[in-house]
Design a protein around this motif. Structure first.
Motif, PDB file in Angstrom:
ATOM      1  N   PHE A   1      -6.813 -13.249  15.902  1.00 38.04           N
ATOM      2  CA  PHE A   1      -6.047 -12.423  14.648  1.00 38.04           C
ATOM      3  C   PHE A   1      -5.511 -11.005  15.577  1.00 38.04           C
ATOM      4  O   PHE A   1      -4.382 -10.669  15.363  1.00 38.04           O
ATOM      5  CB  PHE A   1      -6.877 -12.143  13.788  1.00 38.04           C
ATOM      6  N   GLU A   2      -6.502 -10.377  16.248  1.00 33.50           N
ATOM      7  CA  GLU A   2      -6.192  -9.111  16.917  1.00 33.50           C
ATOM      8  C   GLU A   2      -5.109  -9.279  17.909  1.00 33.50           C
ATOM      9  O   GLU A   2      -4.145  -8.498  18.098  1.00 33.50           O
ATOM     10  CB  GLU A   2      -7.363  -8.457  17.320  1.00 33.50           C
ATOM     11  N   ALA A   3      -5.331 -10.572  18.627  1.00 38.34           N
ATOM     12  CA  ALA A   3      -4.240 -10.636  19.779  1.00 38.34           C
ATOM     13  C   ALA A   3      -2.841 -10.885  19.029  1.00 38.34           C
ATOM     14  O   ALA A   3      -1.976 -10.668  19.991  1.00 38.34           O
ATOM     15  CB  ALA A   3      -4.698 -11.782  20.439  1.00 38.34           C
ATOM     16  N   ARG A   4      -2.797 -11.514  18.010  1.00 40.44           N
ATOM     17  CA  ARG A   4      -1.405 -11.688  17.243  1.00 40.44           C
ATOM     18  C   ARG A   4      -0.959 -10.430  16.494  1.00 40.44           C
ATOM     19  O   ARG A   4      -0.044 -10.578  15.880  1.00 40.44           O
ATOM     20  CB  ARG A   4      -1.553 -12.962  16.339  1.00 40.44           C
ATOM     21  N   ARG A   5      -1.940  -9.434  16.644  1.00 36.41           N
ATOM     22  CA  ARG A   5      -1.514  -8.371  15.812  1.00 36.41           C
ATOM     23  C   ARG A   5      -1.326  -8.464  14.360  1.00 36.41           C
ATOM     24  O   ARG A   5      -0.475  -8.232  13.687  1.00 36.41           O
ATOM     25  CB  ARG A   5      -0.355  -7.545  16.261  1.00 36.41           C
ATOM     26  N   GLY A   6      -2.152  -9.397  13.630  1.00 31.23           N
ATOM     27  CA  GLY A   6      -2.235  -9.857  12.269  1.00 31.23           C
ATOM     28  C   GLY A   6      -0.795 -10.818  12.151  1.00 31.23           C
ATOM     29  O   GLY A   6      -0.631 -11.730  12.693  1.00 31.23           O
ATOM     30  N   GLN A   7      -0.156 -10.094  11.073  1.00 30.33           N
ATOM     31  CA  GLN A   7       1.170 -10.975  10.917  1.00 30.33           C
ATOM     32  C   GLN A   7       2.335 -10.985  11.928  1.00 30.33           C
ATOM     33  O   GLN A   7       3.530 -11.568  11.825  1.00 30.33           O
ATOM     34  CB  GLN A   7       1.832 -10.546   9.328  1.00 30.33           C
ATOM     35  N   LEU A   8       2.148 -10.004  12.729  1.00 32.30           N
ATOM     36  CA  LEU A   8       3.420  -9.802  13.464  1.00 32.30           C
ATOM     37  C   LEU A   8       4.041 -10.810  14.350  1.00 32.30           C
ATOM     38  O   LEU A   8       5.110 -10.806  14.507  1.00 32.30           O
ATOM     39  CB  LEU A   8       3.045  -8.498  14.447  1.00 32.30           C
ATOM     40  N   HIS A   9       2.968 -11.452  15.113  1.00 34.73           N
ATOM     41  CA  HIS A   9       3.365 -12.482  16.239  1.00 34.73           C
ATOM     42  C   HIS A   9       3.122 -13.976  15.633  1.00 34.73           C
ATOM     43  O   HIS A   9       1.965 -14.398  14.992  1.00 34.73           O
ATOM     44  CB  HIS A   9       2.833 -12.453  17.379  1.00 34.73           C
TER      45      HIS A   9
ATOM     46  N   ARG B   1       2.269 -18.188  11.224  1.00 36.57           N
ATOM     47  CA  ARG B   1       1.770 -16.618  11.330  1.00 36.57           C
ATOM     48  C   ARG B   1       0.696 -16.711  10.348  1.00 36.57           C
ATOM     49  O   ARG B   1       0.538 -17.343   9.270  1.00 36.57           O
ATOM     50  CB  ARG B   1       2.797 -15.781  11.202  1.00 36.57           C
ATOM     51  N   PHE B   2      -0.201 -15.656  10.391  1.00 35.51           N
ATOM     52  CA  PHE B   2      -1.221 -15.301   9.524  1.00 35.51           C
ATOM     53  C   PHE B   2      -0.444 -14.865   8.054  1.00 35.51           C
ATOM     54  O   PHE B   2       0.771 -14.263   8.328  1.00 35.51           O
ATOM     55  CB  PHE B   2      -2.100 -14.194  10.204  1.00 35.51           C
ATOM     56  N   ASP B   3      -0.795 -14.866   7.083  1.00 30.46           N
ATOM     57  CA  ASP B   3      -0.075 -14.501   5.979  1.00 30.46           C
ATOM     58  C   ASP B   3      -0.787 -13.250   5.385  1.00 30.46           C
ATOM     59  O   ASP B   3      -0.664 -13.214   4.154  1.00 30.46           O
ATOM     60  CB  ASP B   3      -0.018 -15.750   4.969  1.00 30.46           C
ATOM     61  N   ALA B   4      -1.373 -12.728   6.040  1.00 30.09           N
ATOM     62  CA  ALA B   4      -2.175 -11.428   5.365  1.00 30.09           C
ATOM     63  C   ALA B   4      -2.487 -10.518   6.694  1.00 30.09           C
ATOM     64  O   ALA B   4      -2.826 -11.213   7.875  1.00 30.09           O
ATOM     65  CB  ALA B   4      -3.503 -11.744   4.719  1.00 30.09           C
ATOM     66  N   ASP B   5      -2.673  -9.322   6.569  1.00 34.22           N
ATOM     67  CA  ASP B   5      -2.841  -8.364   7.630  1.00 34.22           C
ATOM     68  C   ASP B   5      -4.460  -7.881   7.665  1.00 34.22           C
ATOM     69  O   ASP B   5      -4.700  -6.927   8.461  1.00 34.22           O
ATOM     70  CB  ASP B   5      -1.993  -7.188   7.587  1.00 34.22           C
ATOM     71  N   THR B   6      -5.121  -8.541   7.159  1.00 38.83           N
ATOM     72  CA  THR B   6      -6.695  -8.679   6.752  1.00 38.83           C
ATOM     73  C   THR B   6      -7.488  -9.594   6.944  1.00 38.83           C
ATOM     74  O   THR B   6      -7.019 -10.578   6.388  1.00 38.83           O
ATOM     75  CB  THR B   6      -6.688  -7.762   5.631  1.00 38.83           C
ATOM     76  N   VAL B   7      -8.243  -9.363   7.768  1.00 37.72           N
ATOM     77  CA  VAL B   7      -9.533 -10.757   7.721  1.00 37.72           C
ATOM     78  C   VAL B   7     -10.818  -9.999   7.396  1.00 37.72           C
ATOM     79  O   VAL B   7     -11.369  -9.073   8.207  1.00 37.72           O
ATOM     80  CB  VAL B   7      -9.466 -11.475   9.164  1.00 37.72           C
ATOM     81  N   GLN B   8     -11.215 -10.502   6.029  1.00 41.17           N
ATOM     82  CA  GLN B   8     -12.455  -9.956   5.557  1.00 41.17           C
ATOM     83  C   GLN B   8     -13.606 -10.735   5.804  1.00 41.17           C
ATOM     84  O   GLN B   8     -13.808 -11.751   5.365  1.00 41.17           O
ATOM     85  CB  GLN B   8     -12.424  -9.477   4.091  1.00 41.17           C
ATOM     86  N   THR B   9     -14.619 -10.403   6.827  1.00 40.71           N
ATOM     87  CA  THR B   9     -15.719 -10.961   7.033  1.00 40.71           C
ATOM     88  C   THR B   9     -17.102 -10.409   6.636  1.00 40.71           C
ATOM     89  O   THR B   9     -17.285  -9.264   6.820  1.00 40.71           O
ATOM     90  CB  THR B   9     -15.820 -11.297   8.527  1.00 40.71           C
ATOM     91  N   SER B  10     -17.981 -11.139   6.311  1.00 38.98           N
ATOM     92  CA  SER B  10     -19.223 -10.569   6.008  1.00 38.98           C
ATOM     93  C   SER B  10     -20.442 -11.520   6.533  1.00 38.98           C
ATOM     94  O   SER B  10     -20.394 -12.833   5.889  1.00 38.98           O
ATOM     95  CB  SER B  10     -19.596 -10.255   4.555  1.00 38.98           C
ATOM     96  N   LEU B  11     -21.257 -11.065   7.574  1.00 37.06           N
ATOM     97  CA  LEU B  11     -22.184 -12.048   8.091  1.00 37.06           C
ATOM     98  C   LEU B  11     -23.095 -12.541   6.888  1.00 37.06           C
ATOM     99  O   LEU B  11     -23.463 -13.678   6.945  1.00 37.06           O
ATOM    100  CB  LEU B  11     -22.837 -11.299   9.236  1.00 37.06           C
ATOM    101  N   ALA B  12     -23.676 -11.640   6.184  1.00 34.36           N
ATOM    102  CA  ALA B  12     -24.601 -12.114   5.232  1.00 34.36           C
ATOM    103  C   ALA B  12     -23.842 -13.192   4.133  1.00 34.36           C
ATOM    104  O   ALA B  12     -24.639 -14.264   3.921  1.00 34.36           O
ATOM    105  CB  ALA B  12     -24.803 -10.837   4.136  1.00 34.36           C
ATOM    106  N   SER B  13     -22.435 -12.996   3.835  1.00 30.73           N
ATOM    107  CA  SER B  13     -21.946 -13.902   2.882  1.00 30.73           C
ATOM    108  C   SER B  13     -21.808 -15.363   3.494  1.00 30.73           C
ATOM    109  O   SER B  13     -22.052 -16.290   3.151  1.00 30.73           O
ATOM    110  CB  SER B  13     -20.373 -13.350   2.457  1.00 30.73           C
ATOM    111  N   PHE B  14     -21.402 -15.056   4.961  1.00 27.45           N
ATOM    112  CA  PHE B  14     -21.262 -16.454   5.742  1.00 27.45           C
ATOM    113  C   PHE B  14     -22.562 -17.148   6.051  1.00 27.45           C
ATOM    114  O   PHE B  14     -22.637 -18.327   5.836  1.00 27.45           O
ATOM    115  CB  PHE B  14     -20.725 -15.974   7.139  1.00 27.45           C
TER     116      PHE B  14
END
Length: 210
Positions: free
Chosen positions: A66-74, A182-195
């Motif tokens: 996700f970071e390498a694609r700059r979110g939705q940019l690429h 492409r990614f359809d959002a500029d945010t990826v929300q992760t939580s280790l506890a939830s995962f």
């Protein structure tokens, strides 16, 4: 549009949910009949990459991609495990899988495509992102050799023949292919506890026109 010719990790897309989306405009007339039309010639596919995450390492790989694609940019390539071959999922790719054109004695460049049929109706889907090394091509029922009789542009899905096919001869092809997305959002929300509790992040992905 900037597009990176790199595939989202196939192991992470395996198990994801998604598929083709159509846009249909429906007008109900006073007499109860309908008029239906579509501004889209081709479907647009949507997926959710998050449901395939199974470990903390998967999450780390997702964030890095996700970071390498700059979110939705690429944009990037996506393997749709339910539809990635020119043939049936259980079959092997063959050079006669799809008819991609007919010889006219002049044309040497042909666009890869996959035709979907049901009853008397059919739909031809352009294939822009074939997987390099999987494309097989034939003319008039005879298979050709890549690098000798034809070349493939894997970034555009075009096949160039060294010699124009004779008038009326079928140009056929078989291949594996990716979906440009492409990614359809500029945010990826992760939580280790939830995962660890069984919840997975939502990572929407949408097809792009290229």
């Amino acid at each position: 549009m900037s597009f990176h010719e790199v595939r989202f990790p196939a192991a992470l897309s395996f198990g994801s949910v998604g598929g083709p989306q159509r846009r249909t405009e429906i007008v109900t007339l006073a007499n109860g009949f309908e008029e239906r039309n579509t501004p889209w010639e081709h479907a647009r596919r949507r997926y959710d990459a998050g449901v395939a995450m199974r470990s903390q390492d998967d999450l780390a790989a997702l964030v890095a991609f996700f970071e390498a694609r700059r979110g939705q940019l690429h944009g990037f390539r996506w393997k749709d495990w339910s539809d990635y071959k020119s043939c049936l999922p259980s079959a092997r790719v063959d050079f006669e899988d799809q008819v991609i054109g007919r010889g006219d004695g002049t044309t040497t460049v042909f666009q890869l495509c996959k035709t979907y049929r049901s009853g008397q109706e059919s739909y031809a889907r352009p294939v822009r992102k074939p997987v390099a090394g999987t494309v097989r091509v034939g003319v008039g029922g005879l298979e050709l050799r890549e690098g000798v009789h034809f070349s493939v542009d894997p970034a555009a899905g075009r096949v160039t023949l060294e010699v124009a096919p004779p008038l009326g001869d079928a140009v056929t092809a078989g291949f594996e292919f990716d979906v440009p997305v492409r990614f359809d959002a500029d945010t990826v929300q992760t939580s280790l506890a939830s995962f660890e509790a069984g919840e997975v992040p939502s990572v929407p992905v949408v097809e792009v026109r290229v």
